[in-house]
Design an enzyme around this catalytic site. Structure first.
Site, mmCIF file in Angstrom:
data_model
loop_
_atom_site.group_PDB
_atom_site.id
_atom_site.type_symbol
_atom_site.label_atom_id
_atom_site.label_comp_id
_atom_site.label_asym_id
_atom_site.label_seq_id
_atom_site.Cartn_x
_atom_site.Cartn_y
_atom_site.Cartn_z
ATOM 1 N N ASP A 50 -14.021 73.084 -21.483
ATOM 2 C CA ASP A 50 -13.584 72.227 -21.557
ATOM 3 C C ASP A 50 -13.776 71.354 -22.382
ATOM 4 O OD1 ASP A 50 -11.758 74.357 -22.349
ATOM 5 O OD2 ASP A 50 -10.920 73.866 -20.051
ATOM 6 N N ASP A 107 -3.962 81.803 -25.748
ATOM 7 C CA ASP A 107 -2.841 81.306 -24.200
ATOM 8 C C ASP A 107 -1.539 81.811 -24.391
ATOM 9 O OD1 ASP A 107 -5.496 79.999 -24.181
ATOM 10 O OD2 ASP A 107 -4.583 78.025 -25.686
#
EC number: 4.3.2.10
Length: 272
Positions: free
Chosen positions: A11, A130
């Site tokens: 990330d 998500d």
């Protein structure tokens, strides 16, 4: 059984690798290019590189970091974050990516999935989801009519798709969205449990299994990996095709090779 994949996730925020819990409390975990080289040497099957603030900040993805990473890494690289158009796909693929992950833009413009898969091939298009559990307090709620309900240890829930890095709920049922992205031409689903993310308590196996059983697409389980047993569970109970992890690798709690050895002990095929 097809060979299962172990995929480190990087990330990226402002050019650095970060890791948080439940999508917040981010802390620095290192340089993306250096970490990519380490995981490549450890035997990672692929890498996922996500610019986690790009969509929210309306900022173009950092092409330079993608290029430098791709020059050092010789395994498939999936890149996501802030990719909104076919031209964005083209730029990132030219920079050295093998696959492109889209999330917010897929929800906002579903035709992008179809268009990109027709131009670049389905194998290039990864739809990232998500997802958050929505526990049911009123079973008579009219809004539950078109939702897939699951029983969990914490009660009945449905699974909602979130966008903008987990900041905005869409009201979309994750099972239905998975079916739709398959129909539109996605080649793979990167499935992240927002509830499990960064907790190291294990993947959300109810969610992972539900998506795996409702689509023929390969599923990458993401969110919650704390040890090798969690990876084994994702493959056996969750029926995932690949497992994504971050914290346990970034902070040197284990290596990719350690994870693969444990998976192999459970008679699950992996590539060394």
């Amino acid at each position: 059984m097809l060979t299962k994949r172990i995929i480190p996730c990087l990330d990226i925020k402002e050019g650095r690798v970060v890791k948080g819990t439940n999508f917040v409390e981010l802390r620095d975990a290192g340089d993306p290019v250096e970490l990519s080289k380490i995981y490549n040497e450890q035997g990672a099957d692929e890498l996922v590189f996500l610019d986690i603030t790009a969509s929210f900040e309306k900022r173009d993805i950092i092409i330079d970091v993608v290029k430098r990473t791709a020059e050092q890494v010789f395994i498939p690289l999936t890149v996501g974050g802030g990719i909104k158009t076919v031209d964005d796909f083209r730029k990132i693929l030219r920079a050295g990516a093998d696959k492109i992950s889209i999330n917010t833009s897929a929800v906002k413009t579903p035709d992008l999935i179809k268009e990109a898969s027709e131009i670049f091939g389905t194998q290039c298009v990864v739809v990232a989801m998500d997802v958050k559990r929505k526990y049911i307090t009123d079973s008579q709620d009219e809004n539950l009519k078109n939702k897939n309900i699951f029983e969990t240890k914490l009660g009945s829930c449905w699974f909602e798709v979130y966008i903008y890095g987990g900041r905005e709920g869409t009201g979309i049922d994750a099972i239905e969205w998975a079916k739709k992205v398959e129909y539109l031409g996605a080649g793979e689903i990167l499935l992240t449990s927002m509830d499990a993310d960064g907790t190291k308590d294990g993947y959300d196996l109810v969610l992972t299994k539900a998506i795996s059983e409702n689509t023929k697409l390969p599923i990458i389980a993401s969110g919650g990996c704390g040890n090798a047993n969690h990876v084994v569970d994702a493959f056996t109970e969750g029926k995932a095709d690949a497992a994504l992890m971050a914290s346990i690798l970034h902070y040197r709690e284990c290596t990719v090779n350690d994870l693969k050895k444990e998976v192999e002990k459970n008679n699950i095929p992996v590539r060394f």
